[in-house]
Design a protein around this motif. Sequence first.
Motif, PDB file in Angstrom:
ATOM      1  N   ARG A 126       0.824  -1.203   0.000  1.00 25.66           N
ATOM      2  CA  ARG A 126       0.000   0.000   0.000  1.00 25.66           C
ATOM      3  C   ARG A 126       0.863   1.260   0.000  1.00 25.66           C
ATOM      4  NH1 ARG A 126      -4.929   0.174   1.955  1.00 25.66           N
ATOM      5  NH2 ARG A 126      -4.838   2.206   0.928  1.00 25.66           N
TER       6      ARG A 126
ATOM      7  N   GLN B  23      -2.435   7.970 -10.701  1.00 27.42           N
ATOM      8  CA  GLN B  23      -3.197   9.182 -10.433  1.00 27.42           C
ATOM      9  C   GLN B  23      -2.258  10.243  -9.910  1.00 27.42           C
ATOM     10  OE1 GLN B  23      -6.322   9.130  -7.351  1.00 27.42           O
ATOM     11  NE2 GLN B  23      -7.592  10.327  -8.751  1.00 27.42           N
TER      12      GLN B  23
ATOM     13  N   LEU C 248      -6.752  10.308 -13.654  1.00 28.15           N
ATOM     14  CA  LEU C 248      -6.400   8.899 -13.786  1.00 28.15           C
ATOM     15  C   LEU C 248      -5.909   8.616 -15.204  1.00 28.15           C
ATOM     16  CD1 LEU C 248      -9.403   7.393 -11.888  1.00 28.15           C
ATOM     17  CD2 LEU C 248      -7.044   6.771 -11.438  1.00 28.15           C
TER      18      LEU C 248
ATOM     19  N   LEU D 200      -4.328   5.512 -17.718  1.00 26.87           N
ATOM     20  CA  LEU D 200      -4.173   4.071 -17.862  1.00 26.87           C
ATOM     21  C   LEU D 200      -2.742   3.726 -18.241  1.00 26.87           C
ATOM     22  CD1 LEU D 200      -5.628   1.299 -17.926  1.00 26.87           C
ATOM     23  CD2 LEU D 200      -6.014   1.727 -20.383  1.00 26.87           C
TER      24      LEU D 200
ATOM     25  N   TYR E  99      -3.388  -2.687 -19.348  1.00 28.73           N
ATOM     26  CA  TYR E  99      -4.537  -3.461 -18.933  1.00 28.73           C
ATOM     27  C   TYR E  99      -4.403  -4.893 -19.441  1.00 28.73           C
ATOM     28  CZ  TYR E  99      -6.530  -2.744 -23.622  1.00 28.73           C
ATOM     29  OH  TYR E  99      -6.746  -2.712 -24.975  1.00 28.73           O
TER      30      TYR E  99
ATOM     31  N   PHE F 285      -3.410   2.695  -8.933  1.00 26.63           N
ATOM     32  CA  PHE F 285      -4.660   2.000  -8.660  1.00 26.63           C
ATOM     33  C   PHE F 285      -4.839   0.830  -9.617  1.00 26.63           C
ATOM     34  CE2 PHE F 285      -6.762   4.449  -5.475  1.00 26.63           C
ATOM     35  CZ  PHE F 285      -6.316   5.756  -5.640  1.00 26.63           C
TER      36      PHE F 285
ATOM     37  N   LEU G 293     -16.143  -0.131 -13.273  1.00 25.35           N
ATOM     38  CA  LEU G 293     -14.827  -0.530 -12.786  1.00 25.35           C
ATOM     39  C   LEU G 293     -14.836  -0.510 -11.268  1.00 25.35           C
ATOM     40  CD1 LEU G 293     -12.360   1.467 -15.081  1.00 25.35           C
ATOM     41  CD2 LEU G 293     -13.019  -0.928 -15.270  1.00 25.35           C
TER      42      LEU G 293
ATOM     43  N   PHE H 267     -12.244  -0.395  -8.113  1.00 22.33           N
ATOM     44  CA  PHE H 267     -10.865  -0.029  -7.856  1.00 22.33           C
ATOM     45  C   PHE H 267     -10.388  -0.570  -6.520  1.00 22.33           C
ATOM     46  CE2 PHE H 267      -9.614   2.984 -11.139  1.00 22.33           C
ATOM     47  CZ  PHE H 267     -10.832   3.252 -11.746  1.00 22.33           C
ATOM     48  N   GLY H 268      -9.081  -0.830  -6.476  1.00 20.86           N
ATOM     49  CA  GLY H 268      -8.457  -1.141  -5.211  1.00 20.86           C
ATOM     50  C   GLY H 268      -8.235   0.133  -4.419  1.00 20.86           C
ATOM     51  N   GLU H 269      -7.596  -0.020  -3.260  1.00 21.12           N
ATOM     52  CA  GLU H 269      -7.398   1.098  -2.365  1.00 21.12           C
ATOM     53  C   GLU H 269      -6.200   1.958  -2.748  1.00 21.12           C
ATOM     54  OE1 GLU H 269     -10.492   1.138  -0.842  1.00 21.12           O
ATOM     55  OE2 GLU H 269      -9.435   1.614   1.022  1.00 21.12           O
TER      56      GLU H 269
END
Lengths: 116, 115
Positions: free
Chosen positions: A9, A37, A43, A45, A48, A90, A105, A107-109
């Motif tokens: 994290r 970000q 955000l 990309l 992917y 992210f 979508l 998202f994770g933390e």
Amino acid sequence: DAGITQSPRHKVTETGTPVTLRCHQTENHRYMYWYRQDPGHGLRLIHYSYGVKDTDKGEVSDGYSVSRSKTEDFLLTLESATSSQTSVYFCAIKAGLAGAGTGELFFGEGSRLTVL
Amino acid sequence: GESVGLHLPTLSVQEGDNSIINCAYSNSASDYFIWYKQESGKGPQFIIDIRSNMDKRQGQRVTVLLNKTVKHLSLQIAATQPGDSAVYFCAENPANAGNNRKLIWGLGTSLAVNP
């Protein structure tokens, strides 16, 4: 939270060192994404994946590589970290059966990376 | 609107009032739009989406309006609550981007709810 876990994290590293961020999902989703970000840029990309061993570049892929050897894990690697890669990263997965650009979508933390 | 600077546009509202967050999108061929909410220290969270064949879509306390003529999207939040304080992002999906489409994200608007 769609069962998404990012690790680490938080990480502080030095310029030139390799860094790997891990995204783990528990719900067998096909599409997974890595975003960064930054203030003033929103955000963006990076890469992917649309399946195991199937990946493609996003708009800011230079300096990053990814791997997806199994459905549940999507790894983002910075081969030689630079200060410009200091960011919050992210991971996201896509719900639904439509193409990669549609659907909600999850998202994770986030993983906060600082490159000194 | 969206900002290209380091400071997000900020909307400040009183608790209980309605909020309207605006977004100007870039691609007239975009056929799908999404709003996300991001609270401090967390990842973005889906709020509502709308396809280009619709002008309006309602969810729980939220409404999205789409004006394709002027390429404008808005998110209306009814009876704004302190828990609505967050950064709100719009995202568009260009229809001409091929099968592996990628969302184009706005820069975000910060919503501050005053008690």
